[in-house]
Scaffold this active site. Structure first.
Site, short mmCIF file in Angstrom:
data_model
loop_
_atom_site.label_atom_id
_atom_site.label_comp_id
_atom_site.label_asym_id
_atom_site.label_seq_id
_atom_site.Cartn_x
_atom_site.Cartn_y
_atom_site.Cartn_z
N HIS A 142 0.80 -1.23 0.00
CA HIS A 142 0.00 0.00 0.00
C HIS A 142 0.83 1.27 0.00
O HIS A 142 0.31 2.34 0.34
CB HIS A 142 -0.92 0.05 1.22
CG HIS A 142 -1.94 -1.03 1.27
ND1 HIS A 142 -3.24 -0.86 0.82
CD2 HIS A 142 -1.85 -2.30 1.70
CE1 HIS A 142 -3.92 -1.99 0.99
NE2 HIS A 142 -3.10 -2.88 1.53
N LYS B 90 -8.47 13.60 4.74
CA LYS B 90 -7.57 12.44 4.70
C LYS B 90 -6.53 12.66 5.78
O LYS B 90 -6.47 13.74 6.37
CB LYS B 90 -6.89 12.33 3.33
CG LYS B 90 -6.25 13.66 2.87
CD LYS B 90 -5.70 13.59 1.45
CE LYS B 90 -6.78 13.69 0.40
NZ LYS B 90 -6.64 12.74 -0.69
N ARG B 91 -5.70 11.62 6.07
CA ARG B 91 -4.63 11.83 7.03
C ARG B 91 -3.77 13.02 6.61
O ARG B 91 -3.59 13.28 5.42
CB ARG B 91 -3.77 10.56 7.13
CG ARG B 91 -4.47 9.44 7.88
CD ARG B 91 -4.82 9.86 9.29
NE ARG B 91 -3.64 9.94 10.12
CZ ARG B 91 -3.19 8.97 10.88
NH1 ARG B 91 -3.84 7.83 10.95
NH2 ARG B 91 -2.09 9.12 11.59
N LYS C 126 0.59 14.35 0.84
CA LYS C 126 -0.78 14.61 0.42
C LYS C 126 -1.02 16.10 0.16
O LYS C 126 -2.02 16.50 -0.42
CB LYS C 126 -1.77 14.09 1.46
CG LYS C 126 -1.73 12.56 1.62
CD LYS C 126 -2.66 12.09 2.73
CE LYS C 126 -2.56 10.61 3.04
NZ LYS C 126 -3.26 9.75 2.06
N THR D 82 -8.69 6.46 -1.69
CA THR D 82 -10.04 5.90 -1.77
C THR D 82 -11.08 6.97 -1.45
O THR D 82 -12.23 6.87 -1.89
CB THR D 82 -10.22 4.70 -0.81
OG1 THR D 82 -9.68 5.05 0.46
CG2 THR D 82 -9.51 3.47 -1.34
N LYS E 277 -14.95 7.99 -3.01
CA LYS E 277 -16.18 8.29 -2.26
C LYS E 277 -16.77 9.61 -2.74
O LYS E 277 -17.98 9.74 -2.93
CB LYS E 277 -15.88 8.37 -0.75
CG LYS E 277 -15.55 7.03 -0.15
CD LYS E 277 -14.84 7.13 1.21
CE LYS E 277 -14.11 5.81 1.47
NZ LYS E 277 -13.15 5.87 2.58
C1 26Q Z 1 3.66 1.26 10.55
C2 26Q Z 1 4.59 1.06 11.55
C3 26Q Z 1 4.26 1.25 12.88
C4 26Q Z 1 2.98 1.64 13.18
C5 26Q Z 1 2.05 1.83 12.19
C6 26Q Z 1 2.38 1.64 10.87
C7 26Q Z 1 1.39 1.88 9.79
C8 26Q Z 1 0.03 1.89 10.06
C9 26Q Z 1 -0.89 2.14 9.05
C10 26Q Z 1 1.79 2.13 8.50
C11 26Q Z 1 0.87 2.38 7.50
C12 26Q Z 1 -0.48 2.40 7.78
C13 26Q Z 1 -1.50 2.72 6.77
C14 26Q Z 1 -1.26 2.98 5.50
C15 26Q Z 1 -2.33 3.36 4.56
O1 26Q Z 1 -3.44 3.61 4.96
N1 26Q Z 1 -2.03 3.42 3.24
C16 26Q Z 1 -3.05 3.81 2.27
O2 26Q Z 1 -3.71 2.64 1.83
C17 26Q Z 1 -4.81 2.96 1.00
C18 26Q Z 1 -5.53 1.67 0.67
O3 26Q Z 1 -4.80 0.92 -0.25
C19 26Q Z 1 -4.38 3.71 -0.24
O4 26Q Z 1 -5.50 4.10 -0.95
C20 26Q Z 1 -3.54 4.93 0.14
O5 26Q Z 1 -2.99 5.53 -1.03
C21 26Q Z 1 -2.42 4.53 1.09
O6 26Q Z 1 -1.72 5.69 1.54
#
Ligand code: 26Q
Length: 833
Positions: A376, A567-568, A573, A675, A679
């Site tokens: 991702h 979004k985050r 972004k 995503t 929406k």
């Molecule tokens: C990593 C290490 C330690 C703690 C947390 C994490 C962590 C947690 C969540 C790393 C990444 C995430 C989430 C990533 C994420 O949401 N990526 C998004 O995924 C979507 C679904 O595929 C995409 O549409 C987005 O482009 C992408 O940024």
């Protein structure tokens, strides 16, 4: 006394056979009353809305329960092939409205509540979001399991039952303040504890080679500290099809073992207190935060999820097939949601070899036929790696297995590329250096038969960039699965006005076959239809702005263009680019450059990782700019800006129906998919965006003329590395110079000197990886184009209809069909009658 013997069949069905519950208003009203009085023990003096909510939720849950059981029976009876979606995050949001919609209970429930003097909307609003995810990746998992249930695919979601979900965000002096999200405080009616399915997960200890009496050898992992994993099941209803699948979340709990050493030494209290640590594993969701990288507790969480889930599947396998694993890979498939659960590769090897005595080769064959990995991210710094030292201490047996996988893998590479030691170093599962690391993405790639990205561009960039060596070795393992969203929650549920109009126009098949939306396209030319479309959008905007008015105390004109970026908060972004444009608009107002002005309401929302200082500073900047503009009467009626605090799933359900313009403005080549873009499009917003992630496919579907494109391409971004000169760009661009002047002169931080210096420096740095200054000019032009288009309501409405009509591809039903056709290969299973 004489007892009749009861046969096994009678025992089984005697307890569980009941006629299906009624679905009429009076059946439901009776059940709500019964739960209120008997299950909850409340009476007429109870005025709390929470108990009414729970009574209704229980009445709805009863109807799910019988379908859930019938779905389970069908899966066991058919002994069907199954897939497991393993994810550290499931961002489910609220459950009640979705269950009512999918069970087709909207009318009877509304009527039942009316007869009880209650309002459905109020009860729905009182539900707390299940916020067990950070953002896109977690919400994708939630949309996926919705589609799996609707397509009647036998898929189980495996995740973590965090005590605390995504933190709640509030603002103090324009700054983000986090508070814990204790979402389970008042109980959660949608979960069912299954203590009888508890499994044991081991940590620490050491390994040794044990010689069996028959001469065979087996690795033993001993002196471990064990934790219990207790499953909690959540029903996942399909859309009006009788199917209810399962989301199984694991909670950690202490074993009843004592540390005998401590106990014998007289340290009774410490031995009991040590049990506390076990409970910490599922305590809190980690925010997606670079500063949280390498945290021991996170690795424990990951192994806990992987091990508990695999053991659960193993237990079911053995109960049906005994200890014969010959057909295991034929019947099971694990989809890893990013590398977070990728330790599952090594854990499956361990279970098969150490617990079930398979040979390495037999175990490896099974592992490589059952694991599939979804990536991702495109940011190399976001690739997970864990210190070997930590691994050795926490999971010694798993580290041994990883080393062995690596040795065998590298010898395969060496055979293919003799003498290419650089390649071996690059591809090793172990990063060498002063500290050794395990590269989790490489473990996932080597251990899987399928590796996919989440949008065309993303998958292509993975193959050319981050995973190039692996692509050269195994080109056929790589594939793309463009993301989607579930049209049940993100159109049918959240936008009842538009849904009604769509159904009246093209029938209701679109809800489970979203490609049907293309039949709306001809109506874009129908002035009567456009009028209806516009009226609905206006109502939805009023609902959004009202909700904001209450929350923020701001006044917003529903005729203004509602311009949304939610979004985050992350530099890639580029919320910063958005706010620079806002400052530019404000500057124009201050200069009287407002002929032909399009009134705009800019809404920005999202959470910053608690340790991400720059992201937090950007939130502060947004709030300060919003504050200056809201106090300036000259901007009144022309420009409103607001930061939406505590953005979450239930907020998006109000935001997306009311949005005109969707901001998808990441630096090209950085957003894997996105995503939220889908929406907003599905609800009739027009996109202003870069050629990044799924934006490219959105533009392809809707046509270039219905999309506001700007900015460098991913290739151009890559090519300008080393000779990016933002200061020159600023000097060349009158608009950007003026914006930078306002920032540098402290116009938005008069009493807080210097606070935005890091933000200003980042824009002016030749090393700014996000190239904000490079895209400013074309962004402003695209914004002008959007504003001009908005002045022609007929034209805008036409484009809005065409955007919705072209959004059919972005249903997770389509995404999941592709996962199923290419990777899972499951047959749909209807529930038992
Ligand atoms: C990593 C290490 C330690 C703690 C947390 C994490 C962590 C947690 C969540 C790393 C990444 C995430 C989430 C990533 C994420 O949401 N990526 C998004 O995924 C979507 C679904 O595929 C995409 O549409 C987005 O482009 C992408 O940024």
């Amino acid at each position: 006394m004489q007892f009749r013997t009861v046969s096994k069949h009678e025992r089984e069905s005697g307890l569980t056979d009941l006629p299906m519950l009624g679905m009429q208003a009076h059946d439901i009203a009776n059940d709500i009353r019964r739960h209120f009085i008997y299950t909850l023990g409340r009476d007429k003096f109870c005025k709390s809305i929470g108990y009414s909510y729970t009574a209704l939720a229980l009445a709805v849950r009863d109807r799910l329960m019988e379908r859930w059981r019938n779905t389970h029976y069908a899966h066991v009876e058919k002994d069907c092939r199954r897939a497991y979606y393993i994810s550290m995050e499931f961002l489910m949001g609220r459950a009640l409205g979705n269950a009512i919609l999918n069970l087709n209970l909207t009318h009877p429930v509304t009527e039942a509540l009316h007869s009880l003097g209650l309002k459905l909307e109020e009860l729905i609003e009182s539900e707390t979001d299940a916020g067990l995810g950070n953002g896109g990746l977690g919400r994708l998992a939630a949309c996926f399991i919705d589609s799996c249930a609707t397509l009647q695919l036998p898929v189980v979601g495996y995740g973590m039952r965090y005590e605390y979900g995504m933190f709640r965000q509030h603002m103090e002096n324009g700054q983000q303040v986090e508070e814990p999200d204790h979402w389970l405080r008042d109980g959660y009616v949608w979960e069912l504890e299954r203590p009888e399915l508890t499994v044991r997960v081991r940590f620490g200890g050491q390994t040794y080679l044990h010689h069996e009496r028959d001469g065979s050898k087996v690795m033993r992992w001993v002196d471990t500290q064990d934790v219990l994993a207790v499953p909690y099941d959540i029903p996942v209803p399909g859309y009006r099809n009788g199917t209810v699948n399962t989301l199984r979340l694991w909670k950690s709990a202490a074993t009843d073992d004592f540390d005998l050493n401590d106990f014998n030494a007289g340290d009774y209290a410490e031995a009991v207190a040590a049990k506390n640590n076990a409970e910490h594993i599922s305590m809190v969701l980690y925010p997606n935060d670079a500063s949280e990288n390498g945290k021991e507790l996170r690795l424990k969480q990951q192994y806990f999820l992987a091990s508990a889930s695999l053991q659960d599947v193993m237990r079911q396998w053995i109960s049906l097939h005994g200890k014969n694993f010959r057909e295991f890979a034929k019947k099971n498939c694990f989809q890893l949601n990013d590398t977070h659960p990728s330790i599952a590769v090594a854990e499956l090897m361990r279970l098969l070899m150490d617990e079930h005595r398979l040979s390495w080769d037999a175990a490896w064959k099974i592992t490589r036929q059952t694991m599939a990995y979804t990536n991702h991210t495109l940011l190399p710094e976001a690739l997970e790696k864990w210190p070997v030292r930590l691994f050795r201490r926490l999971l010694p047996r798993l580290l041994e297995i990883i080393f062995e996988i690596n040795a065998r893998f590298l010898s395969e590479v060496a055979k293919q590329w003799p003498g290419d030691t650089d390649r071996l170093t690059r591809m090793s599962l172990i990063e060498e250096g002063p500290e050794q690391y395990v590269r989790m993405a490489y473990l996932a790639i080597v251990g899987s038969f399928s590796i996919n990205g989440v949008a065309e561009l993303h998958s292509n960039l993975l193959m050319q960039g981050m995973f190039r060596d692996f692509y050269e070795l195994w080109p056929t393992k790589f594939n793309n699965k463009t993301n989607g969203i579930t049209p049940r929650r993100w159109l049918a549920w959240c936008n009842p006005g538009l849904s009604k109009l769509i159904t009246e126009t093209i029938g209701d098949r679109w809800i489970t076959d979203l490609s049907q939306l293309s039949r709306l396209a001809p109506y874009a030319d129908d002035p009567g239809f456009r009028e209806c479309w516009r009226t609905i959008k206006k109502k939805n905007k009023e609902r959004l702005l009202n909700y904001k008015r209450n929350e923020l105390g701001i006044d917003i004109d529903p005729l203004a263009m509602v311009d949304v970026q939610v979004k985050r908060i992350h530099e890639y972004k580029r919320q910063l680019l958005n706010i620079l444009h806002v400052i530019h608009l404000y500057d124009r107002i201050k200069n009287g450059d407002t002929a032909d002005w399009t009134p705009r309401c800019v809404l920005i929302g999202g959470k910053a990782a608690p340790g991400y200082a720059m992201a937090k500073r950007i939130i502060k900047l947004i709030n300060n700019v919003a504050d200056v503009i809201s106090r300036d009467p000259s901007a009144s009626g022309l420009l409103t800006v607001a930061f939406l605090p505590n953005y979450r799933v239930s907020a998006m359900e109000i935001i997306c129906p009311g949005t005109d313009l969707s901001e998808q403005i990441s630096t090209a080549g950085k957003e894997a998919s996105g995503t939220g873009n889908m929406k907003l499009m599905m609800n009739g917003a027009l996109t202003i965006g870069t050629l990044d992630g799924a934006n490219i496919e959105i533009r392809q579907e809707v046509g270039a003329e219905n999309f506001f494109l700007f900015g460098l391409t991913a290739e151009q971004v890559e090519a300008s590395k080393g000779h990016y000169d933002p200061v020159a760009l600023i000097n060349q661009d009158e608009d950007l110079s003026r914006v930078m002047h306002l920032l540098e002169n402290g116009y938005f931080n008069q009493f807080e000197p210097g606070i935005f210096a890091p933000v200003i420096d980042s824009i002016k740095s030749p090393y700014d990886p996000w190239m904000t200054a490079a895209d400013f000019h074309s962004y402003v032009e695209a914004q002008q184009m959007a504003a001009k288009t908005y002045q022609d309501p007929e034209r805008w409405t036409r484009m809005s209809i065409l955007n919705c009509a072209a959004s059919g591809k972005f249903s997770t039903d389509r995404t999941i069909q592709e996962y199923n056709n290419d990777i899972w290969k499951l047959t749909p299973v209807p529930p038992c009658p």
